[in-house]
Design a protein around this motif. Structure first.
Motif, short mmCIF file in Angstrom:
data_model
loop_
_atom_site.label_atom_id
_atom_site.label_comp_id
_atom_site.label_asym_id
_atom_site.label_seq_id
_atom_site.Cartn_x
_atom_site.Cartn_y
_atom_site.Cartn_z
N GLY A 12 38.73 38.41 43.71
CA GLY A 12 37.89 38.26 44.76
C GLY A 12 36.29 39.24 44.48
N SER A 13 35.60 38.06 45.59
CA SER A 13 34.14 38.79 44.88
C SER A 13 32.70 39.07 46.29
N GLY A 14 33.03 40.05 46.94
CA GLY A 14 32.78 40.66 47.68
C GLY A 14 32.80 42.29 47.29
N PRO A 15 31.98 42.99 47.74
CA PRO A 15 30.97 44.31 46.88
C PRO A 15 32.30 45.24 46.31
N ALA A 16 33.81 44.94 46.45
CA ALA A 16 34.30 45.62 45.66
C ALA A 16 34.90 44.93 44.46
N GLY A 17 34.97 43.78 44.70
CA GLY A 17 35.08 42.70 43.31
C GLY A 17 33.99 42.87 42.09
N TYR A 18 32.94 42.66 43.00
CA TYR A 18 31.68 43.00 41.80
C TYR A 18 31.40 44.06 41.33
N THR A 19 31.25 45.23 42.14
CA THR A 19 31.51 46.62 41.43
C THR A 19 32.74 46.61 40.32
N ALA A 20 33.75 46.94 40.79
CA ALA A 20 34.67 46.65 39.56
C ALA A 20 34.42 45.64 38.25
N ALA A 21 33.44 44.38 38.47
CA ALA A 21 33.38 44.04 37.29
C ALA A 21 32.26 44.13 36.17
N VAL A 22 31.71 45.21 37.54
CA VAL A 22 29.92 45.70 36.64
C VAL A 22 30.98 46.75 35.72
N TYR A 23 31.73 47.49 36.46
CA TYR A 23 32.39 48.77 35.48
C TYR A 23 33.46 48.27 34.77
N ALA A 24 33.92 46.99 34.80
CA ALA A 24 35.11 46.90 33.89
C ALA A 24 34.13 46.14 33.30
N SER A 25 33.21 45.11 32.70
CA SER A 25 32.09 44.56 31.51
C SER A 25 31.86 46.09 30.97
N ARG A 26 31.68 46.92 31.64
CA ARG A 26 30.69 48.45 30.69
C ARG A 26 31.72 48.84 29.86
N ALA A 27 33.05 48.66 30.32
CA ALA A 27 34.08 49.21 29.34
C ALA A 27 34.66 48.53 28.46
N MET A 28 34.09 47.48 28.19
CA MET A 28 33.83 46.23 27.26
C MET A 28 35.91 45.83 27.52
N LEU A 29 36.55 45.97 28.97
CA LEU A 29 37.80 45.38 28.20
C LEU A 29 37.77 43.58 29.21
N SER A 30 36.13 43.18 29.15
CA SER A 30 36.19 41.67 29.28
C SER A 30 37.19 40.59 30.30
N PRO A 31 36.53 41.25 31.47
CA PRO A 31 37.65 40.37 32.71
C PRO A 31 36.86 39.13 33.72
N ILE A 32 37.80 38.89 33.59
CA ILE A 32 37.71 37.59 34.43
C ILE A 32 37.64 37.64 35.42
N LEU A 33 36.71 37.78 36.71
CA LEU A 33 36.52 36.97 37.77
C LEU A 33 37.10 36.32 39.11
N ILE A 34 37.99 36.08 39.56
CA ILE A 34 37.88 35.02 40.13
C ILE A 34 37.83 35.11 41.80
N GLN A 35 36.32 34.60 42.23
CA GLN A 35 35.83 34.22 43.40
C GLN A 35 36.40 34.25 44.82
N GLY A 36 37.10 33.36 44.67
CA GLY A 36 38.24 32.75 46.29
C GLY A 36 37.49 32.11 47.33
N ILE A 37 38.37 31.81 48.07
CA ILE A 37 37.67 30.82 49.01
C ILE A 37 36.31 30.49 49.81
N GLU A 38 35.39 32.27 49.60
CA GLU A 38 34.60 32.80 50.45
C GLU A 38 33.51 32.96 49.20
N PRO A 39 33.00 32.33 48.29
CA PRO A 39 32.51 33.31 47.22
C PRO A 39 31.09 33.86 47.61
#
Ligand code: NAP
Length: 312
Positions: A12-39
């Motif tokens: 998912g790529s709303g505010p929840a998904g992108y914020t999780a992505a920022v935090y998980a990236s900064r925790a060095m977890l190398s996340p992958i985010l799949i955007q879904g039907i409505e990026p």
């Protein structure tokens, strides 16, 4: 079939998904985010956002472009695909995408959001895309100089009605009560706008139109007190009666409550399956704001980090 492994998969790529992505990236977890039907999610179908801290006014689509860029800059891999299946009885979890690609993940953050609800009337279905819409920013432009009706009394209905006055000659807001649920500041703008006429104690009964060409000519509404039917001429009908969580992917195996929202443990983003976390509108039936979704996205990334660190 080659599986691409990640520690944290964000769906998912709303505010929840992108914020999780920022935090998980900064925790060095190398996340992958799949955007879904409505990026970018629901904010891409709004105009001005006035309650995102730090921006007195920002366009919803611009805000989401910035969030995506932020997540990317922190190191998240962002994939334009749709997760169609999750396998949760194995470790790591397996996600299959519309493209056929498969991902394995130690933890999953679900942030699939919510989408507009429909009334479920046959005539609403018949004229969807031919005068019936749930997105004023997408379709308002087609009704320049025409009369439009909006159904609902929440923030979405009032925002849509206000936005549609940019195009319409008249907007009738049809609401089933005589009190709006929308924020006071929006109500004030609505009542001040000479192009908008509220119609209280009425609900949509039928969309009336022509077959060839397909198009709306009027709506029939029913008075919720007297049962009396009346017609309002209009070329466009915007249904704005709320949103429902997008749980298709997980409803068969995750616990839900309050009409289908994914259940999380109070004060956390833990779902009924360890290692699967949920954030944003998918799980929130109360606040449903961009800023609360972002906050939950942060919590989900921290919860996922802890889960992985503890080797569960
Ligand atoms: P909402 O607040 O749930 O309002 C839905 C409206 O539709 C209500 O007025 C409800 O009537 C009416 N309704 C529901 N079912 C109906 C039916 N079957 N027939 C006729 N009317 C019906 O939904 P929303 O406006 O989409 O907002 C959802 C969430 O997003 C809210 O938390 C809202 O604050 C948030 N949001 C925020 C902003 C912003 O901050 N700028 C913008 C948009 C949305 P009743 O009032 O009689 O129940």
């Amino acid at each position: 079939m080659q599986y691409h492994h990640t520690k944290v998969l964000i769906v998912g790529s709303g505010p929840a998904g992108y914020t999780a992505a920022v935090y998980a990236s900064r925790a060095m977890l190398s996340p992958i985010l799949i955007q879904g039907i409505e990026p970018g999610g629901q904010l891409t179908t709004t105009t001005e956002v006035e309650n995102w801290p730090g921006d007195t006014e920002v366009q919803g689509p611009d805000l989401m472009v910035r969030m995506e860029a932020h997540a990317k800059a922190m190191g998240c891999e962002i994939i334009g695909d749709i997760v169609t299946k999750l396998e949760v009885n194995c470790r790591p979890f397996v996600a299959t995408c519309d493209s056929g690609k498969k991902y394995t993940a130690d933890a999953i953050i679900l942030a699939t959001g919510a989408r507009a609800k429909w009334l479920g009337l046959p005539s609403e279905e018949k004229y969807k895309g031919f005068g019936v819409s749930a997105c004023a920013t997408c379709d308002g432009f087609f009704y320049r100089g025409q009369e439009i009706t909006v159904i609902g009394g929440g923030n979405t209905a009032v925002e849509e009605a206000l936005f549609l006055t940019n195009f319409a000659s008249k907007v009738t807001l049809v609401h089933r009560r005589d009190e709006l649920r929308a924020e006071k500041i929006l109500q004030e703008r609505l009542f001040k706008n000479p192009k908008i006429e509220p119609m209280w104690f009425n609900e949509l009964n039928e969309v009336l139109g022509t077959e060839s060409p397909m198009g709306v000519e009027a709506i029939r509404v029913k008075n919720t007190k007297t049962g009396q039917l009346s017609e309002i001429p209009c070329k466009g009908v915007f249904i704005a009666i709320g949103h429902a969580p997008a749980t298709e992917l997980v409803k068969d195996f995750l616990e839900t409550h309050n009409g289908g929202y994914v259940k999380v443990q109070p004060g956390s983003t833990k779902t009924s399956i360890p290692g699967i976390f949920a954030a944003g509108d998918l799980t929130d039936h109360i606040y449903r704001q961009a800023v609360t979704s972002a906050g939950m996205g942060c919590m989900a990334a921290l919860d996922a980090e802890k889960f992985i660190a503890e080797g569960q």
